[in-house]
Design an enzyme around this catalytic site. Sequence first.
Site, PDB file in Angstrom:
ATOM      1  N   LYS A 124       0.853  -1.192   0.000  1.00 26.62           N
ATOM      2  CA  LYS A 124       0.000   0.000   0.000  1.00 26.62           C
ATOM      3  C   LYS A 124       0.886   1.237   0.000  1.00 26.62           C
ATOM      4  O   LYS A 124       1.675   1.453   0.927  1.00 26.62           O
ATOM      5  CB  LYS A 124      -0.909  -0.007   1.237  1.00 26.62           C
ATOM      6  N   LYS A 138      -2.139  -1.606  -3.958  1.00 22.81           N
ATOM      7  CA  LYS A 138      -3.005  -0.430  -3.884  1.00 22.81           C
ATOM      8  C   LYS A 138      -2.181   0.838  -3.933  1.00 22.81           C
ATOM      9  O   LYS A 138      -1.225   0.917  -3.161  1.00 22.81           O
ATOM     10  CB  LYS A 138      -3.777  -0.498  -2.568  1.00 22.81           C
TER      11      LYS A 138
HETATM   12  C1  PBG Z   1      -7.646   3.411   5.550  1.00 24.06           C
HETATM   13  C2  PBG Z   1      -7.839   3.256   4.080  1.00 24.06           C
HETATM   14  C3  PBG Z   1      -7.640   4.207   3.073  1.00 24.06           C
HETATM   15  C4  PBG Z   1      -8.054   3.595   1.896  1.00 24.06           C
HETATM   16  C5  PBG Z   1      -8.464   2.308   2.219  1.00 24.06           C
HETATM   17  N1  PBG Z   1      -8.305   2.113   3.571  1.00 24.06           N
HETATM   18  C6  PBG Z   1      -7.205   5.606   3.125  1.00 24.06           C
HETATM   19  C7  PBG Z   1      -5.839   5.954   3.525  1.00 24.06           C
HETATM   20  O1  PBG Z   1      -4.948   5.105   3.654  1.00 24.06           O
HETATM   21  O2  PBG Z   1      -5.654   7.140   3.752  1.00 24.06           O
HETATM   22  C8  PBG Z   1      -8.078   4.243   0.541  1.00 24.06           C
HETATM   23  C9  PBG Z   1      -9.125   3.746  -0.380  1.00 24.06           C
HETATM   24  C10 PBG Z   1      -9.430   4.648  -1.519  1.00 24.06           C
HETATM   25  O3  PBG Z   1      -8.809   5.701  -1.749  1.00 24.06           O
HETATM   26  O4  PBG Z   1     -10.369   4.289  -2.252  1.00 24.06           O
HETATM   27  N2  PBG Z   1      -6.326   3.459   5.950  1.00 24.06           N
END
Ligand code: PBG
Length: 347
Positions: free
Chosen positions: A202, A260
């Site tokens: 991520k 992601k």
């Molecule tokens: C929570 C989370 C996020 C996303 C999924 N889980 C946001 C972040 O990390 O700030 C992003 C999902 C998206 O942008 O569609 N940590």
Amino acid sequence: MEKNNMSKKLSVRPRRLRASEAMRRLVRETHLNTDALIMPYFVTEGEGVREPIESMPGQFRFSVDTLIRELKETSELGVRAILIFGVPGEKDTKATSAFSRGGITQRAVSAVKENFPDLLVITDVCLCAFMSHGHCGVINEKGEIDNDASLEILAEVALSHARAGADMVAPSDMMDGRIHAIRAALDAQGFENTSIMSYAAKYASAFYGPFRDAAHSAPASEGKIPSDRKTYQMDPANRLEALREMELDLSEGADILMVKPALAYLDIIRDAREAFRVPLAAYAVSGEYSMIKAAAERGMLDEKSAVLEAMISLKRAGADILITYHAKDIARWIRSSSREAAAFGTF
Ligand code: PBG
């Protein structure tokens, strides 16, 4: 004369296999299938709520009751898996509402499983939306994001989701060791069969912008902690590190690995596909959704074609599972395109 010679030499003609819709379908290498889709949902407090999310046209914050109504359509379209994000009414510095029995995510999960027992319910496990400061971990007296103290809370959150009936938990916090901590907590309480999809690779991405508006989860600057997630999410410049993260999560017990965002990270998806023998998910995040929506609203591109092309590229790169806010639309489009057959060629 010269022209004739030229065409004689041209015995290999790739265009032959593109000559008709039937031919193109015959030789197609990659396919989209509703079975692979996961539709994310934001669930909020209240009743009768179906609040449009400004930064994500076509997406809403649902209260539990309206979510149940919405899911009738979703499941009729053939989407069999959803990912739930709780948007709580109250936040604090310990993310208490993230693991309380009556929390928004927990209530949503129980209601969904009660009404749609066959729908696969996945929960996002993170603290940011439940923390007053919006970070994914706890901040200790030293003013640092405390990795190991956060693990205890994350494990508690995952356990509370499993107790509510979640089939799968999906930790998205990027703390070190969280898969192990969650697996151990689940196993100790008899949830050996609750699976874990790890947001393993991520990245600290600008493409989460619209989500943070949707979930009210933007990170604030707190003392020496900046208003970003760069100390826990990955540097977009790194490729080997993604493999390292995924390897670790697998060894800690992750069942499914995720990359992601998706479209800007196709190389990482391909690397993961080649390196690991577990199902691989790609998350087409909020910014990817909203970019296409915004361009389509202005008539700059065709939403359906653009989305289907982006999705097929994720599959081609090696993703098995697609998490996308367009999941319902895609299910609808796939259906009508197989009915209309030739009308819409590519998918
Ligand atoms: C929570 C989370 C996020 C996303 C999924 N889980 C946001 C972040 O990390 O700030 C992003 C999902 C998206 O942008 O569609 N940590």
